[in-house]
Scaffold this motif. Structure first.
Motif, PDB file in Angstrom:
ATOM      1  N   ALA A  22       0.816  -1.218   0.000  1.00  0.00           N
ATOM      2  CA  ALA A  22       0.000   0.000   0.000  1.00  0.00           C
ATOM      3  C   ALA A  22       0.846   1.262   0.000  1.00  0.00           C
ATOM      4  CB  ALA A  22      -0.930   0.003   1.213  1.00  0.00           C
ATOM      5  N   ASN A  23       2.128   1.160   0.302  1.00  0.00           N
ATOM      6  CA  ASN A  23       2.997   2.333   0.397  1.00  0.00           C
ATOM      7  C   ASN A  23       3.842   2.446  -0.874  1.00  0.00           C
ATOM      8  OD1 ASN A  23       4.930   4.281   1.008  1.00  0.00           O
ATOM      9  ND2 ASN A  23       5.100   3.641   3.152  1.00  0.00           N
ATOM     10  N   PRO A  24       3.605   3.446  -1.708  1.00  0.00           N
ATOM     11  CA  PRO A  24       4.352   3.568  -2.973  1.00  0.00           C
ATOM     12  C   PRO A  24       5.846   3.778  -2.771  1.00  0.00           C
ATOM     13  CG  PRO A  24       3.051   5.553  -2.560  1.00  0.00           C
ATOM     14  CD  PRO A  24       2.619   4.546  -1.544  1.00  0.00           C
ATOM     15  N   ASN A  25       6.252   4.202  -1.578  1.00  0.00           N
ATOM     16  CA  ASN A  25       7.689   4.383  -1.327  1.00  0.00           C
ATOM     17  C   ASN A  25       8.464   3.066  -1.376  1.00  0.00           C
ATOM     18  OD1 ASN A  25       7.679   7.198  -1.010  1.00  0.00           O
ATOM     19  ND2 ASN A  25       6.995   7.022   1.123  1.00  0.00           N
ATOM     20  N   ILE A  26       7.729   1.956  -1.322  1.00  0.00           N
ATOM     21  CA  ILE A  26       8.399   0.666  -1.424  1.00  0.00           C
ATOM     22  C   ILE A  26       9.166   0.558  -2.737  1.00  0.00           C
ATOM     23  CG2 ILE A  26       6.479  -0.644  -2.474  1.00  0.00           C
ATOM     24  CD1 ILE A  26       8.828  -1.855   0.270  1.00  0.00           C
ATOM     25  N   TYR A  27       8.630   1.172  -3.782  1.00  0.00           N
ATOM     26  CA  TYR A  27       9.285   1.066  -5.101  1.00  0.00           C
ATOM     27  C   TYR A  27      10.505   1.983  -5.186  1.00  0.00           C
ATOM     28  CZ  TYR A  27       5.033  -1.466  -6.035  1.00  0.00           C
ATOM     29  OH  TYR A  27       4.012  -2.374  -5.967  1.00  0.00           O
ATOM     30  N   LEU A  28      10.496   3.060  -4.428  1.00  0.00           N
ATOM     31  CA  LEU A  28      11.666   3.930  -4.357  1.00  0.00           C
ATOM     32  C   LEU A  28      12.840   3.160  -3.738  1.00  0.00           C
ATOM     33  CD1 LEU A  28      13.040   6.759  -4.510  1.00  0.00           C
ATOM     34  CD2 LEU A  28      12.091   7.189  -2.217  1.00  0.00           C
ATOM     35  N   VAL A  29      12.572   2.505  -2.628  1.00  0.00           N
ATOM     36  CA  VAL A  29      13.626   1.756  -1.943  1.00  0.00           C
ATOM     37  C   VAL A  29      14.026   0.523  -2.744  1.00  0.00           C
ATOM     38  CG1 VAL A  29      14.176   0.443   0.150  1.00  0.00           C
ATOM     39  CG2 VAL A  29      12.945   2.620   0.312  1.00  0.00           C
ATOM     40  N   LEU A  30      13.039  -0.168  -3.288  1.00  0.00           N
ATOM     41  CA  LEU A  30      13.333  -1.365  -4.075  1.00  0.00           C
ATOM     42  C   LEU A  30      14.192  -1.014  -5.285  1.00  0.00           C
ATOM     43  CD1 LEU A  30      12.645  -4.379  -3.923  1.00  0.00           C
ATOM     44  CD2 LEU A  30      10.722  -3.945  -5.471  1.00  0.00           C
ATOM     45  N   GLY A  31      13.919   0.113  -5.917  1.00  0.00           N
ATOM     46  CA  GLY A  31      14.729   0.542  -7.050  1.00  0.00           C
ATOM     47  C   GLY A  31      16.182   0.780  -6.658  1.00  0.00           C
ATOM     48  N   GLN A  32      16.392   1.367  -5.480  1.00  0.00           N
ATOM     49  CA  GLN A  32      17.762   1.589  -5.006  1.00  0.00           C
ATOM     50  C   GLN A  32      18.471   0.269  -4.716  1.00  0.00           C
ATOM     51  OE1 GLN A  32      16.249   4.659  -2.004  1.00  0.00           O
ATOM     52  NE2 GLN A  32      18.314   5.445  -2.412  1.00  0.00           N
ATOM     53  N   ILE A  33      17.740  -0.682  -4.125  1.00  0.00           N
ATOM     54  CA  ILE A  33      18.326  -2.002  -3.851  1.00  0.00           C
ATOM     55  C   ILE A  33      18.756  -2.662  -5.154  1.00  0.00           C
ATOM     56  CG2 ILE A  33      17.812  -4.334  -3.026  1.00  0.00           C
ATOM     57  CD1 ILE A  33      15.985  -3.019  -0.908  1.00  0.00           C
ATOM     58  N   TYR A  34      17.881  -2.629  -6.149  1.00  0.00           N
ATOM     59  CA  TYR A  34      18.211  -3.247  -7.434  1.00  0.00           C
ATOM     60  C   TYR A  34      19.381  -2.543  -8.112  1.00  0.00           C
ATOM     61  CZ  TYR A  34      13.849  -5.977  -7.269  1.00  0.00           C
ATOM     62  OH  TYR A  34      12.848  -6.848  -6.927  1.00  0.00           O
ATOM     63  N   GLN A  35      19.443  -1.228  -7.998  1.00  0.00           N
ATOM     64  CA  GLN A  35      20.563  -0.494  -8.599  1.00  0.00           C
ATOM     65  C   GLN A  35      21.890  -0.998  -8.050  1.00  0.00           C
ATOM     66  OE1 GLN A  35      20.856   1.944 -10.899  1.00  0.00           O
ATOM     67  NE2 GLN A  35      18.708   2.436 -11.305  1.00  0.00           N
ATOM     68  N   GLU A  36      21.951  -1.189  -6.751  1.00  0.00           N
ATOM     69  CA  GLU A  36      23.209  -1.631  -6.143  1.00  0.00           C
ATOM     70  C   GLU A  36      23.501  -3.097  -6.457  1.00  0.00           C
ATOM     71  OE1 GLU A  36      24.893  -0.197  -2.793  1.00  0.00           O
ATOM     72  OE2 GLU A  36      23.512   1.469  -2.423  1.00  0.00           O
ATOM     73  N   ILE A  37      22.467  -3.933  -6.431  1.00  0.00           N
ATOM     74  CA  ILE A  37      22.673  -5.350  -6.753  1.00  0.00           C
ATOM     75  C   ILE A  37      23.182  -5.503  -8.178  1.00  0.00           C
ATOM     76  CG2 ILE A  37      21.436  -7.502  -7.212  1.00  0.00           C
ATOM     77  CD1 ILE A  37      19.848  -7.032  -4.671  1.00  0.00           C
ATOM     78  N   ALA A  38      22.631  -4.726  -9.109  1.00  0.00           N
ATOM     79  CA  ALA A  38      23.064  -4.818 -10.503  1.00  0.00           C
ATOM     80  C   ALA A  38      24.539  -4.457 -10.649  1.00  0.00           C
ATOM     81  CB  ALA A  38      22.201  -3.906 -11.379  1.00  0.00           C
ATOM     82  N   LYS A  39      25.017  -3.526  -9.838  1.00  0.00           N
ATOM     83  CA  LYS A  39      26.429  -3.140  -9.892  1.00  0.00           C
ATOM     84  C   LYS A  39      27.326  -4.183  -9.233  1.00  0.00           C
ATOM     85  CE  LYS A  39      25.440   1.835  -9.862  1.00  0.00           C
ATOM     86  NZ  LYS A  39      25.485   3.086  -9.056  1.00  0.00           N
ATOM     87  N   LEU A  40      26.837  -4.787  -8.154  1.00  0.00           N
ATOM     88  CA  LEU A  40      27.653  -5.760  -7.424  1.00  0.00           C
ATOM     89  C   LEU A  40      27.785  -7.073  -8.183  1.00  0.00           C
ATOM     90  CD1 LEU A  40      26.316  -5.254  -3.780  1.00  0.00           C
ATOM     91  CD2 LEU A  40      28.471  -4.443  -4.730  1.00  0.00           C
ATOM     92  N   PHE A  41      26.738  -7.468  -8.902  1.00  0.00           N
ATOM     93  CA  PHE A  41      26.724  -8.769  -9.553  1.00  0.00           C
ATOM     94  C   PHE A  41      26.823  -8.647 -11.078  1.00  0.00           C
ATOM     95  CE2 PHE A  41      24.867  -9.392  -5.407  1.00  0.00           C
ATOM     96  CZ  PHE A  41      25.358 -10.628  -4.998  1.00  0.00           C
ATOM     97  N   THR A  42      27.486  -7.627 -11.528  1.00  0.00           N
ATOM     98  CA  THR A  42      27.590  -7.392 -12.959  1.00  0.00           C
ATOM     99  C   THR A  42      28.488  -8.410 -13.636  1.00  0.00           C
ATOM    100  OG1 THR A  42      28.076  -5.683 -14.605  1.00  0.00           O
ATOM    101  CG2 THR A  42      29.544  -5.778 -12.727  1.00  0.00           C
ATOM    102  N   PRO A  43      28.140  -8.808 -14.876  1.00  0.00           N
ATOM    103  CA  PRO A  43      26.869  -8.541 -15.543  1.00  0.00           C
ATOM    104  C   PRO A  43      25.818  -9.571 -15.116  1.00  0.00           C
ATOM    105  CG  PRO A  43      28.303  -9.720 -17.035  1.00  0.00           C
ATOM    106  CD  PRO A  43      29.087  -9.529 -15.763  1.00  0.00           C
ATOM    107  N   LEU A  44      24.610  -9.096 -14.820  1.00  0.00           N
ATOM    108  CA  LEU A  44      23.529  -9.996 -14.453  1.00  0.00           C
ATOM    109  C   LEU A  44      23.061 -10.768 -15.681  1.00  0.00           C
ATOM    110  CD1 LEU A  44      21.109  -7.930 -12.161  1.00  0.00           C
ATOM    111  CD2 LEU A  44      22.434  -9.922 -11.493  1.00  0.00           C
ATOM    112  N   ASP A  45      23.037 -12.083 -15.599  1.00  0.00           N
ATOM    113  CA  ASP A  45      22.385 -12.852 -16.671  1.00  0.00           C
ATOM    114  C   ASP A  45      21.124 -13.524 -16.154  1.00  0.00           C
ATOM    115  OD1 ASP A  45      23.985 -14.918 -15.240  1.00  0.00           O
ATOM    116  OD2 ASP A  45      23.235 -16.225 -16.835  1.00  0.00           O
ATOM    117  N   LEU A  46      20.986 -13.604 -14.817  1.00  0.00           N
ATOM    118  CA  LEU A  46      19.786 -14.104 -14.170  1.00  0.00           C
ATOM    119  C   LEU A  46      19.600 -13.339 -12.863  1.00  0.00           C
ATOM    120  CD1 LEU A  46      20.325 -17.987 -14.466  1.00  0.00           C
ATOM    121  CD2 LEU A  46      18.664 -16.641 -15.758  1.00  0.00           C
TER     122      LEU A  46
END
Length: 590
Positions: free
Chosen positions: A327-351
């Protein structure tokens, strides 16, 4: 002192005899290298022809001839350095030319014989994907004082597998205090399944980077190719994120039990050199909780509901509880930041693994935030309406991950869940975007529905491939929920193609990507990690690499020897049989 016993290969088994000096017997290790169609190769290759003779050499006399593109030269050299390190581990007394206490000086032929490894790679591929060709060819030829092992592969990953196979054609000569290698061999090999994984849960209990690396080392020795890192859960959030430091600050068990970005990148590269993708899982919308308590103080509102709520049995499958607040749209703000960092840590993501299992509707249905939001949006509080909102969350998550990954679509993996139940899955999950990981039993009719609707799947059926089963319960009395213990024979015989064939009439080889054993860590930490996984993980590895038509009994003597190798490589695997059985093949039977 040297043993009075010797061995002769008889009907594919090494048979023990008293060594009278005139019987032409060989040492146990030599017999195992050269006896039977596959010697002690693990996992079993597609085809193999192994000579019956060996030649002795010393670890210092190993050379690399690299015929590879410049782009993969560094990876090849790193893999070859690991190969040499592992060779030295086979020689228990090899320290700058010092032999075993009873040994005579090495024969000149042993001291000068060279093992020359020629690696030929055609392609430039340096990151593993589901399309990677992991096949290789290996030829061993001995001429004079040189044994040449030639590996030919499409890419680095196939060549790396070839190096592992050479290691299995080498062993310690117990009498001469040297290493020995078979003089001739011809092997062609490729895996049956593209995805050959092991899951480690590092949230319920913390595992050091050293223990994770040791696990990856053992995986590479068995040609597994995916380390599935279940990073976070409701229990703890041990991953440090630069943009969201409060996640680990509030969620880690202690300041010493945190995975920092440098360490994560190090693990990813460590796996890459060993032929293994490191697959991150950020489980949501359930299996979240500790680590999310800071959001209200920062003006974002409550992003996780039911965190540590009691009685836990009413709101989750095990303590502690926690679910995201859709119900809280801010969840997507935080989730987007988490994904941004994960994508950098596990580059290149294939799965990427979204988790997505064990949502408890009672948690959402008993919190004002969710019930008011559902009614405001003209939704009732039925299961179907909640599932629809969950599927909306999943689609937004997919879009956020794609954006974080520079707008490159990443195949997503999700666990079987309420969204994949009978008649639901194609309403909520697109079969071109998601891979379904099956954790129910191998008799679940849902498997047939998923395959018949053309979903790619990964098997982790708990009745064979959950490695934490078969101990006392950690809440209450009795045994844990997935008991009994899964012996290596059960792990080995669990054939995804046979399961599909029994349920659908087809093996669905195009849709079954492979399988994965899971070690959930409610009752495991790094003190018991090795024995929980190994050598059962090796049984999984042969199933997924070779998918043999025979049952475990044909593999037993090779399996027991592979367990010995893991011990040499620095792993502490569970003991399967007395040493007597290893020295007397075929006599430990019912």
């Amino acid at each position: 002192m040297p043993s009075p016993w010797g061995y002769r290969c008889t009907n594919g088994r090494c048979v023990k005899h008293l060594n009278t000096g005139v019987t032409g017997l060989v040492t146990l290790n030599q017999c195992k290298l050269t006896c039977g169609p596959f010697g002690v190769l693990w996992p079993r290759p597609q085809t193999a022809s192994i000579g019956t003779e060996v030649v002795q050499f010393l670890p210092r006399n190993v050379a690399l001839v690299s015929k590879v593109p410049e782009q993969v030269e560094t990876l090849i050299k790193e893999a070859f350095d690991l190969f040499k390190d592992n060779l030295e581990k086979y020689h228990p007394y090899y320290v700058a030319g010092v032999g075993a206490p009873w040994s005579v000086p090495w024969e000149p032929s042993s001291a000068t014989h060279t093992l020359q490894v020629v690696i030929k790679v055609r392609g430039l591929e340096s990151y593993l994907t589901l399309q990677t060709d992991e096949s290789y060819q290996l030829q061993l030829v001995t001429v004079g004082q040189v044994t040449t092992a030639t590996i030919s592969a499409q890419n680095f990953f196939g060549a790396r597998h070839g190096l592992e196979t050479i290691l299995q054609l080498v062993d310690y000569h117990e009498i001469c205090d040297t290493l020995m290698v078979v003089t001739s061999a011809s092997i062609y090999d490729s895996p049956v399944f593209k995805y050959r994984g092991l899951l480690l849960d590092t949230s319920r209990n913390f595992f050091s980077i050293a223990s994770i690396k040791r696990t990856i080392d053992a995986m590479s020795a068995n040609k597994l190719n995916t380390f599935h890192w279940h990073l976070t859960d409701s229990h703890s959030f041990p991953l440090y994120l630069k943009s969201l430091p409060n996640m680990a600050y509030y969620g880690a068990y202690s300041s010493r039990q945190i995975y920092h970005p440098k360490e994560v990148k190090e693990v990813v590269q460590y796996g890459r050199v060993r032929g293994i993708r490191v697959l991150p899982e950020f489980d949501a919308p359930a299996h979240v909780g500790n680590g999310w308590q800071w959001t209200e103080q920062q003006g974002l509102g409550k992003l996780a509901l039911c965190v540590n709520r009691e009685p836990w049995q009413s709101y989750c499958v095990e303590p502690p509880c926690g679910q995201l607040n859709l119900a809280n749209p801010n969840i997507y703000l935080v989730l987007g930041q988490i994904y941004q960092e994960i994508a950098k840590l596990f580059t290149p993501l294939d799965l990427f693994h979204y988790g997505g299992d064990e949502v408890n509707l009672n948690c959402w249905n008993t919190t004002t935030e969710m019930t008011s939001w559902m009614k405001f949006n003209n939704r009732n509080l039925s299961a179907d309406d909640y599932y629809r909102q969950w599927s909306v969350f999943q689609e937004k998550s997919r879009q956020l991950l794609t954006s974080a990954n520079n707008d490159v679509e990443v195949p997503g993996i999700v666990w079987t869940s309420h969204l994949t139940e009978k008649g639901r899955v194609d309403q909520y999950l697109n079969n071109t975007q998601y891979i379904i990981q099956i954790w129910s039993t191998g008799e679940d009719p849902l498997i047939a529905e998923l395959l018949n609707k053309n979903y790619q799947v990964i098997f982790s059926n708990y009745d064979a491939w959950y490695l934490d089963c078969g101990v006392g319960a950690w809440v209450g009395a009795g045994h844990n929920w997935c008991s009994p213990y899964k012996g290596w024979q059960k792990v080995y015989d669990n054939n995804p193609h046979d399961i599909a064939l029994n349920l659908t009439g087809s093996a669905h080889k195009d849709l079954i990507l492979g399988g994965e054993a899971a070690l959930w860590s409610e009752q495991v930490d790094e003190a018991s990690l090795d024995a929980k996984v190994w050598p059962r993980g090796a049984a999984l590895a042969e199933r997924l690499w070779s998918n043999p038509l025979t049952d475990w009994s044909e593999a037993e003597h090779r399996f027991i020897h592979q367990r010995q190798r893991l011990l040499q490589r620095g792993v502490l695997p569970e003991r399967i049989q007395p040493e007597w059985c290893h020295q007397n093949e075929g006599l430990c039977y019912i």
